[in-house]
Design a protein around this motif. Structure first.
Motif, PDB file in Angstrom:
ATOM      1  N   CYS A 124      37.613 -19.854  15.087  1.00  0.00           N
ATOM      2  CA  CYS A 124      38.872 -19.105  14.950  1.00  0.00           C
ATOM      3  C   CYS A 124      40.053 -20.051  14.745  1.00  0.00           C
ATOM      4  N   TYR A 125      40.008 -21.234  15.336  1.00  0.00           N
ATOM      5  CA  TYR A 125      41.102 -22.195  15.134  1.00  0.00           C
ATOM      6  C   TYR A 125      41.172 -22.656  13.675  1.00  0.00           C
ATOM      7  N   LEU A 126      40.004 -22.813  13.059  1.00  0.00           N
ATOM      8  CA  LEU A 126      39.986 -23.190  11.645  1.00  0.00           C
ATOM      9  C   LEU A 126      40.518 -22.059  10.762  1.00  0.00           C
ATOM     10  N   ILE A 127      40.160 -20.831  11.115  1.00  0.00           N
ATOM     11  CA  ILE A 127      40.664 -19.686  10.362  1.00  0.00           C
ATOM     12  C   ILE A 127      42.186 -19.641  10.446  1.00  0.00           C
ATOM     13  N   ALA A 128      42.722 -19.825  11.655  1.00  0.00           N
ATOM     14  CA  ALA A 128      44.173 -19.801  11.837  1.00  0.00           C
ATOM     15  C   ALA A 128      44.845 -20.914  11.045  1.00  0.00           C
ATOM     16  N   ALA A 129      44.279 -22.120  11.114  1.00  0.00           N
ATOM     17  CA  ALA A 129      44.865 -23.245  10.389  1.00  0.00           C
ATOM     18  C   ALA A 129      44.848 -23.006   8.886  1.00  0.00           C
ATOM     19  N   GLY A 130      43.734 -22.477   8.366  1.00  0.00           N
ATOM     20  CA  GLY A 130      43.660 -22.202   6.936  1.00  0.00           C
ATOM     21  C   GLY A 130      44.642 -21.133   6.501  1.00  0.00           C
ATOM     22  N   THR A 131      44.825 -20.102   7.324  1.00  0.00           N
ATOM     23  CA  THR A 131      45.750 -19.025   6.979  1.00  0.00           C
ATOM     24  C   THR A 131      47.184 -19.527   6.914  1.00  0.00           C
ATOM     25  N   VAL A 132      47.589 -20.307   7.918  1.00  0.00           N
ATOM     26  CA  VAL A 132      48.951 -20.835   7.930  1.00  0.00           C
ATOM     27  C   VAL A 132      49.143 -21.826   6.786  1.00  0.00           C
TER      28      VAL A 132
END
Length: 405
Positions: free
Chosen positions: A124-132
């Motif tokens: 989930c941290y990678l998903i958040a980083a990619g989205t931002v």
């Protein structure tokens, strides 16, 4: 929390925060129009992102099996703290460089957690980083970073023995995040451009109103006062008093015009027939020349934009007659059709070449100039969806405007 649900929730929360802070942080850079609505939306998106961060942190630290404060468990706790701080920085910080650093730290911490923790929440941290990243960084940089993160995540999960299903789901989620982020970014940019265009259109509209009110009122007032001063120098106090009284009336009319313009900007209906009649009355009183107004069709109140455009057309036409053919007989016609309203203003040559009042020019048959007044009328009528023409007509001049309304 399943793998797909975690990806969807993280994407929504992180994208919301990224778009919100992007709006607040890039208003000056994009030249967009920043509104109270933007502020409220930005705060709401940030709040959602922070709520999801709190839920993810709770899941990482409290869900079974809980990481023990020693050995690998201690490393997991430390990485959760680092990733959480980076998430906060991505959500709350402005500026491309600080956010880029926070994105890199959050992604790296998430990747390390994927190698140490087997409960399935760390991606989930990678998903958040990619989205931002897609929302805040150049698209090429964000796409490259997301691709690198997907490759690293796939390698880490596969090396951990997760098989192929889980790595493919998370890699696909990152790819989907990138695509959705680009679409959302383009949509937000189009919305900002639309607000910018609307603001520029409103500025142009205000500029036209300022010109129409001030150019007519102040120029006429200036002429009257200058002429009165010249008469006083020749000891013609009685004539000067008449002009001073007329200047006072012009100043009052200017205030009335200002209030009318403000009302039109607010969208108040425009009583065209009444206003045109008042213009003709003023022309007759000032110049002692005939000014007739005729109306055909069934009169009706007009919306602000078409009504004001037609009124300004009549006002500009009569002003040009005052300047260039004072003493001319003027005929104004307002025709209410089923789908449009037509206004025509025609003047004939003045009865005598010297029919101008004190300070007038008395130039017989001179056509109106092609200055800002007529250019502004053409623009105003065109914006209202109508047609405009001004051309010689026999021994005088004809102004014709037709607007749907």
């Amino acid at each position: 929390m399943t793998t797909t649900n975690a990806a969807a929730a993280t994407t929504d929360a992180a994208a919301a925060a990224a778009r919100g802070t992007a709006v607040t942080g890039r208003v000056a850079e994009t030249g967009g129009v920043f509104t109270v609505t933007d502020t409220a939306v930005a705060r709401w998106r940030q709040a959602r992102s922070l709520v999801f961060l709190a839920l993810l942190t709770f899941a990482m630290l409290r869900a079974d099996p809980r990481p023990a404060p020693a050995g690998r468990g201690l490393a997991v706790i430390a990485l959760v703290a680092v990733a959480g701080v980076a998430w906060l920085a991505m959500t709350l910080r402005d500026g491309q460089q600080p956010r880029a650093a926070a994105i890199a730290v959050c992604g790296a911490a998430g990747l390390a957690l994927c190698a140490l923790d087997t409960r399935g929440y760390a991606p989930c941290y990678l998903i958040a980083a990619g989205t931002v990243a897609v929302a805040a960084l150049p698209v090429a940089v964000a796409a490259a970073g997301t691709a690198l993160a997907a490759a690293g995540l796939t390698a880490v999960l596969w090396a951990r023995g997760a098989g192929w299903t889980e790595p493919l789901v998370w890699a696909g989620s990152l790819a989907l995040v990138t695509l959705l982020g680009v679409v959302r970014r383009q949509r937000d940019e189009q919305a900002r451009q639309a607000r910018t265009v609307a603001a520029l259109d409103e500025r142009a509209r205000l500029a036209r109103e300022i010109h129409d009110v001030l150019a007519h009122s102040l120029s006429a007032l200036s002429v009257q006062l200058e002429t009165a001063a010249a008469l006083l120098e020749k000891d013609r106090a009685a004539d000067a008093a008449v002009l001073v009284e007329r200047a006072g009336r012009l100043a009052r009319d200017g205030l009335t015009e200002t209030r009318r313009a403000v009302g039109a900007l607010r969208g108040d209906p425009v009583p065209l027939g009444e206003l045109v009649g008042a213009l003709a009355d003023g022309y007759r009183a000032d110049l002692g020349a005939p000014a007739d107004v005729t109306v055909s069709g069934t009169p009706r109140p007009l919306d602000a934009e078409p009504g004001l455009a037609l009124f300004r057309t009549a006002q500009e036409a009569l002003t040009n007659v005052r300047k260039h053919a004072p003493g001319s007989a003027v005929s104004v016609h307002v025709g209410y059709g089923g789908a449009a309203v037509r206004l025509t203003v025609r003047n004939s040559a003045p009865a005598t070449p010297d029919a101008a009042p004190p300070g007038g020019h008395g130039t017989r048959g001179t056509p109106p100039p092609g200055g800002h007044g007529l250019a502004g009328l053409r623009e105003r009528v065109a914006l209202a969806g109508g047609t405009f023409s001004a051309a010689p007509d026999g021994d005088g001049w004809l102004v014709d405007a037709r607007i749907p309304g």
